[in-house]
Design a protein around this motif. Structure first.
Motif, short mmCIF file in Angstrom:
data_model
loop_
_atom_site.label_atom_id
_atom_site.label_comp_id
_atom_site.label_asym_id
_atom_site.label_seq_id
_atom_site.Cartn_x
_atom_site.Cartn_y
_atom_site.Cartn_z
N GLY A 474 0.79 -1.22 0.00
CA GLY A 474 0.00 0.00 0.00
C GLY A 474 0.82 1.27 0.00
N PHE A 475 2.02 1.23 0.59
CA PHE A 475 2.88 2.41 0.60
C PHE A 475 4.33 1.96 0.77
CE2 PHE A 475 4.74 6.34 2.40
CZ PHE A 475 4.30 7.23 1.43
N PRO A 476 4.91 1.29 -0.26
CA PRO A 476 6.30 0.83 -0.15
C PRO A 476 7.29 1.97 -0.01
CG PRO A 476 5.15 -0.29 -1.94
CD PRO A 476 4.28 0.84 -1.51
N CYS A 477 7.07 3.09 -0.74
CA CYS A 477 7.90 4.30 -0.62
C CYS A 477 9.38 4.00 -0.81
CB CYS A 477 7.66 4.99 0.72
SG CYS A 477 8.02 6.78 0.67
N ALA A 478 9.72 3.34 -1.91
CA ALA A 478 11.12 3.00 -2.19
C ALA A 478 11.97 4.27 -2.28
CB ALA A 478 11.22 2.23 -3.50
N GLY A 479 13.08 4.27 -1.57
CA GLY A 479 14.00 5.39 -1.64
C GLY A 479 13.54 6.64 -0.94
N CYS A 480 12.50 6.55 -0.12
CA CYS A 480 11.96 7.75 0.54
C CYS A 480 12.91 8.32 1.59
CB CYS A 480 10.62 7.42 1.20
SG CYS A 480 9.19 7.61 0.11
N TYR A 481 13.68 7.45 2.22
CA TYR A 481 14.47 7.88 3.37
C TYR A 481 15.96 7.62 3.11
CZ TYR A 481 9.73 7.62 5.16
OH TYR A 481 8.39 7.77 5.31
N GLU A 482 16.82 8.22 3.90
CA GLU A 482 18.26 8.14 3.67
C GLU A 482 18.96 7.57 4.90
OE1 GLU A 482 19.54 12.07 2.67
OE2 GLU A 482 18.68 11.99 0.64
N SER A 483 19.85 6.60 4.63
CA SER A 483 20.64 6.00 5.69
C SER A 483 22.04 6.63 5.72
CB SER A 483 20.77 4.49 5.45
OG SER A 483 19.48 3.89 5.39
N HIS A 484 22.70 6.52 6.88
CA HIS A 484 24.02 7.15 7.05
C HIS A 484 24.92 6.25 7.89
CE1 HIS A 484 22.82 11.03 5.30
NE2 HIS A 484 21.62 10.75 5.82
N THR A 485 26.23 6.48 7.75
CA THR A 485 27.25 5.68 8.43
C THR A 485 27.96 6.51 9.49
OG1 THR A 485 27.59 4.32 6.47
CG2 THR A 485 29.34 4.31 8.11
N GLY A 486 28.22 5.89 10.65
CA GLY A 486 28.94 6.56 11.73
C GLY A 486 30.17 5.78 12.15
N ASP A 487 31.28 6.48 12.41
CA ASP A 487 32.53 5.87 12.84
C ASP A 487 32.68 6.04 14.35
OD1 ASP A 487 35.11 5.07 13.36
OD2 ASP A 487 36.01 6.18 11.71
N PRO A 488 32.71 4.94 15.11
CA PRO A 488 32.73 5.06 16.58
C PRO A 488 34.02 5.69 17.13
CG PRO A 488 33.04 2.78 15.89
CD PRO A 488 32.66 3.55 14.67
N SER A 489 35.07 5.81 16.30
CA SER A 489 36.27 6.50 16.78
C SER A 489 36.01 7.99 16.99
CB SER A 489 37.43 6.31 15.80
OG SER A 489 37.14 6.92 14.54
N ASP A 490 34.92 8.47 16.42
CA ASP A 490 34.48 9.85 16.60
C ASP A 490 33.00 9.80 16.98
OD1 ASP A 490 33.67 12.48 16.47
OD2 ASP A 490 34.36 12.83 14.42
N TRP A 491 32.72 9.87 18.28
CA TRP A 491 31.34 9.66 18.73
C TRP A 491 30.38 10.66 18.11
CZ3 TRP A 491 28.76 5.78 20.09
CH2 TRP A 491 27.50 5.91 20.66
N GLU A 492 30.83 11.89 17.89
CA GLU A 492 29.96 12.88 17.28
C GLU A 492 29.56 12.46 15.87
OE1 GLU A 492 27.53 16.04 17.76
OE2 GLU A 492 28.88 15.21 19.27
N ARG A 509 10.75 15.59 -0.88
CA ARG A 509 10.07 14.61 -1.74
C ARG A 509 9.30 13.58 -0.93
NH1 ARG A 509 9.67 9.23 -2.90
NH2 ARG A 509 11.88 8.83 -3.14
N THR A 510 9.87 13.19 0.21
CA THR A 510 9.19 12.22 1.07
C THR A 510 7.93 12.81 1.68
OG1 THR A 510 11.32 11.21 1.56
CG2 THR A 510 9.53 10.74 3.07
N PHE A 511 8.01 14.06 2.08
CA PHE A 511 6.84 14.77 2.60
C PHE A 511 5.74 14.82 1.55
CE2 PHE A 511 4.22 18.41 3.59
CZ PHE A 511 4.13 18.42 4.97
#
Length: 673
Positions: A474-492, A509-511
């Motif tokens: 009913g609402f697959p919404c492919a590509g609607c959202y964005e993922s990101h990577t974090g490096d634990p050597s820099d907590w920020e 676009r997602t809105f």
């Protein structure tokens, strides 16, 4: 050894015409029709004298991966003096149906079971039947003889069938042989020059029209350069012509691109989700028929063979929108009672009710992506990365503690925000910027630090979106959202990755996608699927666990789109970059591969995946198809087309052999009607 008259004729044809450059190129001259105009359609014809004969018996090919084709199946009975039959391919969709009905018994050898027929007639050197199809490709104006991708016929048998069909069809002087798989192409290299070959690449190069999602809609026609999309605001009710395939596009009612697309490109999946027409058309930006309708209300219809566009009135357009605008979509209410970080194997609890129910129970706390990933992780033998899930409760905690829901209420009440897309875009960016700078709950941070130190020490982690509004029916919404990577050597850096991923709920676009479906924006919550990230994969790809070009299910296969590792994403590559696309007949003898296109990021003649990797992928896709069948497929009562949309990659640590990792799987919406 005794040779049949037709084989001798075919061999003579090869000797006489080995240097005949006109073979496969001569103009067609129709003769007398074998079928009278008013006559009922027969079960077969012995010869095709004219176009009307062909049309009477033709059907859409079982595999329509090359668009704009019509096909008539042929059977040559070597037992019966090489008698040739052009079968009614609408009444008899497969060769076996025709042969078992018309060529079994009554003085002829009995035809056994379908399994025995398939095992013998496509692979045995001394088979009774030679089986193929005559296909007319309208775009390139090519007549082609084809055999099944898994048929092991020798060059001599191909030549025999080609000679018989050439002699019995009005198109004979222009008939080509089209290899339908790598294995068939390898054997076809042994054919004499009298059997001209037309490759899949050559057919695609001559095609102007590519139907992607078969549908019809009414909207206002607009021409836009893809490079200008970021500064161009489109309406829900636009039908857009683009010079190339965009990485993304806001909600529109139809799409035409000059550049051909892949079936699993983001914009095509979005079109399938919305059930709106989508097509490729070479030189679309200069097409006089389209240009004459620029800025006008039109009805666009994308069909399997042709497309059509006509002008309509504003009143007709308004009436269409009122009738066809999407019904409001409601998501599962968020479950905020689940806290703590959950290992992926503990996200979906099976055993109580159906698999579909188990997935639905998990979504309110963990989102669609994590729920489906959990099923993969609990499937023996599937190569899935160790993962854990941050429940949606922590997203809501972040929003509440920083006053973001109150800020959203003020935005929604602002008439300028509601009415002006430029204002809406700017305000949403300001909102995302604020989210990306806001503090994250200290208790949650401590919990996350402990988990990462215990189970993922020093590893960069990918924080992937998993909402109650994606990967769903009913609402697959492919590509609607964005993922990101974090490096634990820099907590920020880790906190930045989490906040940016959460903030992607509020992309413009997602809105707009949610607004198009009348969704309450604040009902969306986001969990995070977290695992170790490998940034330098050797290959990345997407696949379907069924053949998207075969709605009948009679020509099964796996569709794969894969690209060599690097910066070129497979679902929306940079302009001019092509990928390997192929159909893998995993359940057929010999596991034949039919390549639809080739990557231009590898050396010519090479492929992105090795044969061993293709087989490894095939096993995984087959297992995924069966695993989710109780939720979405035949074992759930689905009698229509069913496939899982799968993302994968081949990767390795330095010095190791790249192996398969499955990244996600979700139900695919289909190709339209």
């Amino acid at each position: 050894m005794r040779f049949s008259p037709l084989l001798l004729a075919a061999l003579a044809l090869g000797l006489a015409c080995a240097n005949d450059a006109s073979s496969g190129e001569a103009p067609i001259q129709e003769g007398a029709c074998a079928l009278e105009a008013a006559a009922p359609r027969p079960a077969f014809l012995a010869r095709l004298g004219c176009q009307d004969d062909f049309n009477a018996l033709a059907s859409e090919p079982l595999d329509s991966s090359i668009p704009g084709a019509r096909s008539v199946k042929v059977v040559l009975d070597q037992f019966d003096n090489d008698t040739l039959y052009f079968q009614d391919s609408t009444a008899y969709a497969i060769h076996y149906a025709f042969v078992s009905t018309n060529l079994s018994g009554a003085g002829k050898p009995l035809v056994g079971s379908l399994a025995d027929f398939n095992q013998t007639e496509y692979s045995a050197p001394d088979r009774r039947f030679l089986l193929g199809s005559v296909t007319y490709y309208e775009g390139p104006d090519v007549w082609a003889l084809e055999i099944a991708p898994y048929d092991t016929a020798s060059a001599a048998l191909m030549t025999k069938l080609y000679g018989a069909v050439r002699q019995a069809g009005f198109f004979g002087p222009s008939l080509f042989f089209h290899p339908t798989s790598q294995a068939v192409a390898a054997e076809a290299k042994k054919l004499a020059a009298s059997v001209p070959v037309k490759t899949t690449d050559a057919l695609f190069a001559a095609i102007d029209y590519q139907p992607l999602n078969l549908a019809s809609s009414i909207g206002r026609l607009r021409f836009v350069n893809a490079a200008d999309l970021e500064k161009t605001y489109l309406s829900y009710r636009d039908i857009v012509v683009l010079d190339r395939v965009p990485n993304d596009i806001s909600v529109v009612l139809g799409l035409i691109t000059e550049e051909f697309q892949t079936p699993l490109s983001h914009v095509n999946v979005l079109s399938q989700n919305r059930k709106t027409p989508n097509m490729g058309l070479r030189n679309a930006m200069a097409n006089t028929q389209l240009r004459a309708l620029d800025g006008k209300w039109v009805r666009l219809t994308v069909g399997a063979f042709t497309w059509n566009i006509t002008e309509v009135t504003g009143a007709e357009a308004d009436a269409y929108w009122e009738t066809h605008k999407p019904a409001p979509v409601q998501f599962p209410a968020a479950d905020l009672t689940v806290t703590g970080l959950r290992d992926i194997g503990q996200v979906v609890t099976e055993g109580s009710g159906s698999l579909r129910d188990a997935i639905k129970r998990a979504i309110p706390a963990f989102g669609g992506k994590a729920a489906h990933y959990a099923v993969l992780a609990n499937t023996p033998g599937l190569p899935v990365r160790q993962a854990f899930v941050v429940p949606a409760a922590y997203y809501v905690q972040f929003m509440e503690e920083n006053g973001f829901y109150e800020r959203l209420d003020r935005l929604m009440a602002d008439p300028a925000f509601q009415e002006d897309p430029a204002v809406r875009d700017a305000r949403l960016k300001e909102f995302r910027d604020a989210m990306e700078q806001a503090p994250v709950n200290a208790g949650f941070q401590a919990l996350l630090k402990a988990k990462m130190a215990a189970d993922y020490p020093g590893l960069p982690l990918r924080f992937r979106t998993s909402t109650n509004s994606e990967d769903l029916e009913g609402f697959p919404c492919a590509g609607c959202y964005e993922s990101h990577t974090g490096d634990p050597s820099d907590w920020e850096d880790v906190l930045d990755a989490i906040r940016e991923t959460w903030a992607s709920i509020w992309l413009f676009r997602t809105f707009e996608e949610r607004a198009y479906s009348s969704i309450d924006h604040t009902s969306v919550v986001m969990a995070l699927l977290v695992h170790h990230n490998f940034p330098d994969e050797e290959a990345n790809g997407v696949a379907l666990t069924a053949n998207p070009f075969d709605p009948s299910g009679l020509q099964p296969g796996l569709y794969v789109n894969v690209q060599a590792g690097g910066d070129a994403e497979v679902v929306h590559p940079p302009p001019g970059i092509t990928s390997d696309q192929f159909i893998y007949a995993f359940h057929q003898p010999g596991l034949p591969l039919t390549y639809l296109s080739h990557s231009n990021l590898v050396k010519e003649g090479e492929t992105v995946l090795t044969p061993a990797q293709v087989f490894e992928l095939g096993k995984a896709l087959d297992a995924i198809h069966e695993r989710f069948s109780p939720a979405y497929g035949p074992r759930a009562g689905n009698t229509g087309w069913y496939a899982m949309d799968v993302e994968f990659k081949f990767d390795a640590e330095p010095g190791q052999v790249p192996t398969l990792t499955v990244k996600q799987a979700r139900p695919h919406p289909g190709r339209g009607q």
